[in-house]
Design a protein around this motif. Sequence first.
Motif, PDB file in Angstrom:
ATOM      1  N   LYS A 142       9.554  75.659  -8.361  1.00 57.76           N
ATOM      2  CA  LYS A 142      10.991  75.766  -8.130  1.00 57.76           C
ATOM      3  C   LYS A 142      11.754  74.519  -8.544  1.00 57.76           C
ATOM      4  O   LYS A 142      12.982  74.527  -8.625  1.00 57.76           O
ATOM      5  N   SER A 143      11.041  73.434  -8.786  1.00 54.41           N
ATOM      6  CA  SER A 143      11.689  72.199  -9.209  1.00 54.41           C
ATOM      7  C   SER A 143      10.709  71.361 -10.026  1.00 54.41           C
ATOM      8  O   SER A 143       9.494  71.628 -10.032  1.00 54.41           O
ATOM      9  N   LEU A 144      11.215  70.342 -10.692  1.00 58.71           N
ATOM     10  CA  LEU A 144      10.351  69.456 -11.467  1.00 58.71           C
ATOM     11  C   LEU A 144       9.364  68.723 -10.569  1.00 58.71           C
ATOM     12  O   LEU A 144       8.221  68.463 -10.964  1.00 58.71           O
ATOM     13  N   ASP A 145       9.788  68.413  -9.356  1.00 53.54           N
ATOM     14  CA  ASP A 145       8.914  67.688  -8.421  1.00 53.54           C
ATOM     15  C   ASP A 145       7.699  68.522  -8.013  1.00 53.54           C
ATOM     16  O   ASP A 145       6.657  67.971  -7.633  1.00 53.54           O
ATOM     17  N   ASP A 146       7.833  69.842  -8.088  1.00 55.21           N
ATOM     18  CA  ASP A 146       6.737  70.733  -7.678  1.00 55.21           C
ATOM     19  C   ASP A 146       5.647  70.875  -8.744  1.00 55.21           C
ATOM     20  O   ASP A 146       4.570  71.404  -8.449  1.00 55.21           O
ATOM     21  N   ILE A 147       5.931  70.427  -9.945  1.00 53.04           N
ATOM     22  CA  ILE A 147       4.976  70.647 -11.052  1.00 53.04           C
ATOM     23  C   ILE A 147       3.642  69.959 -10.761  1.00 53.04           C
ATOM     24  O   ILE A 147       3.590  68.766 -10.449  1.00 53.04           O
ATOM     25  N   GLU A 148       2.584  70.725 -10.865  1.00 48.70           N
ATOM     26  CA  GLU A 148       1.246  70.198 -10.587  1.00 48.70           C
ATOM     27  C   GLU A 148       0.649  69.546 -11.832  1.00 48.70           C
ATOM     28  O   GLU A 148       0.964  69.923 -12.959  1.00 48.70           O
ATOM     29  N   LYS A 149      -0.223  68.586 -11.617  1.00 47.00           N
ATOM     30  CA  LYS A 149      -0.892  67.911 -12.728  1.00 47.00           C
ATOM     31  C   LYS A 149      -1.760  68.901 -13.507  1.00 47.00           C
ATOM     32  O   LYS A 149      -2.382  69.791 -12.925  1.00 47.00           O
ATOM     33  N   GLY A 150      -1.756  68.715 -14.820  1.00 51.92           N
ATOM     34  CA  GLY A 150      -2.570  69.576 -15.684  1.00 51.92           C
ATOM     35  C   GLY A 150      -1.931  70.902 -16.011  1.00 51.92           C
ATOM     36  O   GLY A 150      -2.563  71.753 -16.660  1.00 51.92           O
ATOM     37  N   SER A 151      -0.691  71.118 -15.582  1.00 50.88           N
ATOM     38  CA  SER A 151      -0.013  72.387 -15.876  1.00 50.88           C
ATOM     39  C   SER A 151       0.261  72.521 -17.378  1.00 50.88           C
ATOM     40  O   SER A 151       0.482  71.535 -18.083  1.00 50.88           O
ATOM     41  N   THR A 152       0.261  73.764 -17.839  1.00 51.35           N
ATOM     42  CA  THR A 152       0.549  74.035 -19.247  1.00 51.35           C
ATOM     43  C   THR A 152       2.030  74.348 -19.417  1.00 51.35           C
ATOM     44  O   THR A 152       2.617  75.095 -18.621  1.00 51.35           O
ATOM     45  N   ILE A 153       2.632  73.780 -20.464  1.00 50.39           N
ATOM     46  CA  ILE A 153       4.023  74.080 -20.786  1.00 50.39           C
ATOM     47  C   ILE A 153       4.078  74.555 -22.230  1.00 50.39           C
ATOM     48  O   ILE A 153       3.577  73.902 -23.144  1.00 50.39           O
ATOM     49  N   THR A 154       4.647  75.727 -22.451  1.00 52.62           N
ATOM     50  CA  THR A 154       4.811  76.239 -23.808  1.00 52.62           C
ATOM     51  C   THR A 154       6.116  75.695 -24.385  1.00 52.62           C
ATOM     52  O   THR A 154       7.141  75.623 -23.692  1.00 52.62           O
ATOM     53  N   VAL A 155       6.062  75.306 -25.653  1.00 47.02           N
ATOM     54  CA  VAL A 155       7.230  74.728 -26.327  1.00 47.02           C
ATOM     55  C   VAL A 155       7.341  75.333 -27.718  1.00 47.02           C
ATOM     56  O   VAL A 155       6.382  75.896 -28.253  1.00 47.02           O
ATOM     57  N   ALA A 156       8.508  75.225 -28.325  1.00 45.66           N
ATOM     58  CA  ALA A 156       8.714  75.759 -29.677  1.00 45.66           C
ATOM     59  C   ALA A 156       7.924  74.946 -30.697  1.00 45.66           C
ATOM     60  O   ALA A 156       7.815  73.723 -30.582  1.00 45.66           O
ATOM     61  N   ASN A 157       7.392  75.624 -31.705  1.00 45.74           N
ATOM     62  CA  ASN A 157       6.581  74.907 -32.690  1.00 45.74           C
ATOM     63  C   ASN A 157       7.348  74.486 -33.940  1.00 45.74           C
ATOM     64  O   ASN A 157       6.814  73.761 -34.779  1.00 45.74           O
ATOM     65  N   ASP A 158       8.609  74.932 -34.103  1.00 51.60           N
ATOM     66  CA  ASP A 158       9.368  74.488 -35.269  1.00 51.60           C
ATOM     67  C   ASP A 158       9.858  73.060 -35.032  1.00 51.60           C
ATOM     68  O   ASP A 158      10.168  72.676 -33.899  1.00 51.60           O
ATOM     69  N   PRO A 159       9.908  72.226 -36.074  1.00 55.93           N
ATOM     70  CA  PRO A 159      10.200  70.795 -35.904  1.00 55.93           C
ATOM     71  C   PRO A 159      11.474  70.484 -35.140  1.00 55.93           C
ATOM     72  O   PRO A 159      11.488  69.586 -34.283  1.00 55.93           O
ATOM     73  N   ALA A 160      12.561  71.208 -35.419  1.00 57.58           N
ATOM     74  CA  ALA A 160      13.838  70.900 -34.774  1.00 57.58           C
ATOM     75  C   ALA A 160      13.774  71.132 -33.267  1.00 57.58           C
ATOM     76  O   ALA A 160      14.171  70.280 -32.468  1.00 57.58           O
ATOM     77  N   ASN A 161      13.273  72.301 -32.862  1.00 58.51           N
ATOM     78  CA  ASN A 161      13.208  72.611 -31.433  1.00 58.51           C
ATOM     79  C   ASN A 161      12.120  71.827 -30.710  1.00 58.51           C
ATOM     80  O   ASN A 161      12.266  71.483 -29.537  1.00 58.51           O
ATOM     81  N   GLY A 197      -0.223  64.768 -16.945  1.00 58.76           N
ATOM     82  CA  GLY A 197      -1.271  65.368 -17.779  1.00 58.76           C
ATOM     83  C   GLY A 197      -0.925  66.765 -18.235  1.00 58.76           C
ATOM     84  O   GLY A 197      -1.801  67.644 -18.324  1.00 58.76           O
ATOM     85  N   LEU A 198       0.337  66.991 -18.563  1.00 58.82           N
ATOM     86  CA  LEU A 198       0.772  68.322 -18.983  1.00 58.82           C
ATOM     87  C   LEU A 198       0.109  68.724 -20.303  1.00 58.82           C
ATOM     88  O   LEU A 198      -0.025  67.913 -21.222  1.00 58.82           O
ATOM     89  N   VAL A 199      -0.284  69.984 -20.380  1.00 56.90           N
ATOM     90  CA  VAL A 199      -0.849  70.520 -21.610  1.00 56.90           C
ATOM     91  C   VAL A 199       0.299  71.142 -22.397  1.00 56.90           C
ATOM     92  O   VAL A 199       0.890  72.141 -21.972  1.00 56.90           O
ATOM     93  N   ILE A 200       0.646  70.513 -23.527  1.00 53.33           N
ATOM     94  CA  ILE A 200       1.776  70.962 -24.342  1.00 53.33           C
ATOM     95  C   ILE A 200       1.276  71.956 -25.387  1.00 53.33           C
ATOM     96  O   ILE A 200       0.450  71.623 -26.237  1.00 53.33           O
ATOM     97  N   LYS A 201       1.774  73.178 -25.298  1.00 54.84           N
ATOM     98  CA  LYS A 201       1.275  74.263 -26.150  1.00 54.84           C
ATOM     99  C   LYS A 201       2.401  74.806 -27.046  1.00 54.84           C
ATOM    100  O   LYS A 201       3.219  75.607 -26.599  1.00 54.84           O
ATOM    101  N   PRO A 202       2.464  74.380 -28.307  1.00 55.38           N
ATOM    102  CA  PRO A 202       3.510  74.874 -29.212  1.00 55.38           C
ATOM    103  C   PRO A 202       3.239  76.305 -29.671  1.00 55.38           C
ATOM    104  O   PRO A 202       2.111  76.649 -30.043  1.00 55.38           O
ATOM    105  N   ILE A 203       4.265  77.149 -29.640  1.00 56.25           N
ATOM    106  CA  ILE A 203       4.180  78.514 -30.167  1.00 56.25           C
ATOM    107  C   ILE A 203       5.504  78.853 -30.843  1.00 56.25           C
ATOM    108  O   ILE A 203       6.462  78.073 -30.786  1.00 56.25           O
ATOM    109  N   GLU A 204       5.575  80.010 -31.459  1.00 51.76           N
ATOM    110  CA  GLU A 204       6.818  80.427 -32.106  1.00 51.76           C
ATOM    111  C   GLU A 204       7.934  80.545 -31.071  1.00 51.76           C
ATOM    112  O   GLU A 204       7.748  81.132 -29.996  1.00 51.76           O
TER     113      GLU A 204
END
Length: 297
Positions: A142-161, A197-204
């Motif tokens: 529910k908030s940034l403070d709640d984020i657990e260590k090692g959580s995965t975050i999906t992000v855009a894979n195009d350079p600009a985003n 230790g966030l796992v950054i996972k780029p996708i479309e």
Amino acid sequence: MKKALSLVVVFAFAVMLLAACGAPKAADNAGQAANSGASSTPAPAKEDAKKALKIGATAGPYSDMVTKAIKPLMEKKGYTISIVEFNDYVQPNKALASGSIDANLFQHILYLKQFAADNKLDLKEILSVPTAPMGIYSKKFKSLDDIEKGSTITVANDPANLSRTLLMMQNFGLITIKKDANQATISEKDVEGNPKGLVIKPIEAAQLPRTVDSTALAAVPGNFALAAGMDLTSAIKLENMAENYRNVLVVKTSDIDSQFAKDLKETLQSKDFEKIIDEQFKGFSKPEWMKAAAGKS
């Protein structure tokens, strides 16, 4: 006496004949002067009569912005507006440079400058517009403070985003980026601090909304969030948008001083445009020039 009279008649006839022969020549000279454009009154300056415009935009909120806000207001000024939708970030600028469209709305200034430089295109922004902010969405936290260590975050894979996402994460205190990194091309390789230790996972980018239910965190650009029917205000955190990430209305540099470009700018600066944004584009972040104008009114 008769001989003298005859000479007078012959002389008069010769004068008349010479006058008759000379008249067409004078007329011809006058016609030539007219055809050559010679005139004591200078021709009036040619007016900018371009009233039929094609505006390109990516499908989604910015196509909607052209349709619902720019088109009706420009039509009040006597223009006919056609909207051309694109499904990628490459063709709108190429179409503009080739003259297939007259303006486009889909990109921020950093992308415009980089793309124009890489592809040797001569394009220029008119003005920035209210832009849907990127946000971090989660069904688990529910908030940034709640984020657990090692959580995965999906992000855009195009350079600009991707660059924009990582800078947003840094602003939120989730990561740190190398100081010498090029802001236009920041990638996971430029991350030097990652305390959770966030796992950054780029996708479309278009697939990011689908990951909100299946991944701990998803960083979704505003246009893709809206296209997927997401509520911008449901994000656990929306970006504090930098001015250079706001979308801009763009034309060819050769058209920047044209009447239609001036009318497009005037339309964006109008109270009627801002009213439509407030009513139909809730959650969009307004550019500083619009905030300043509102403060003066």
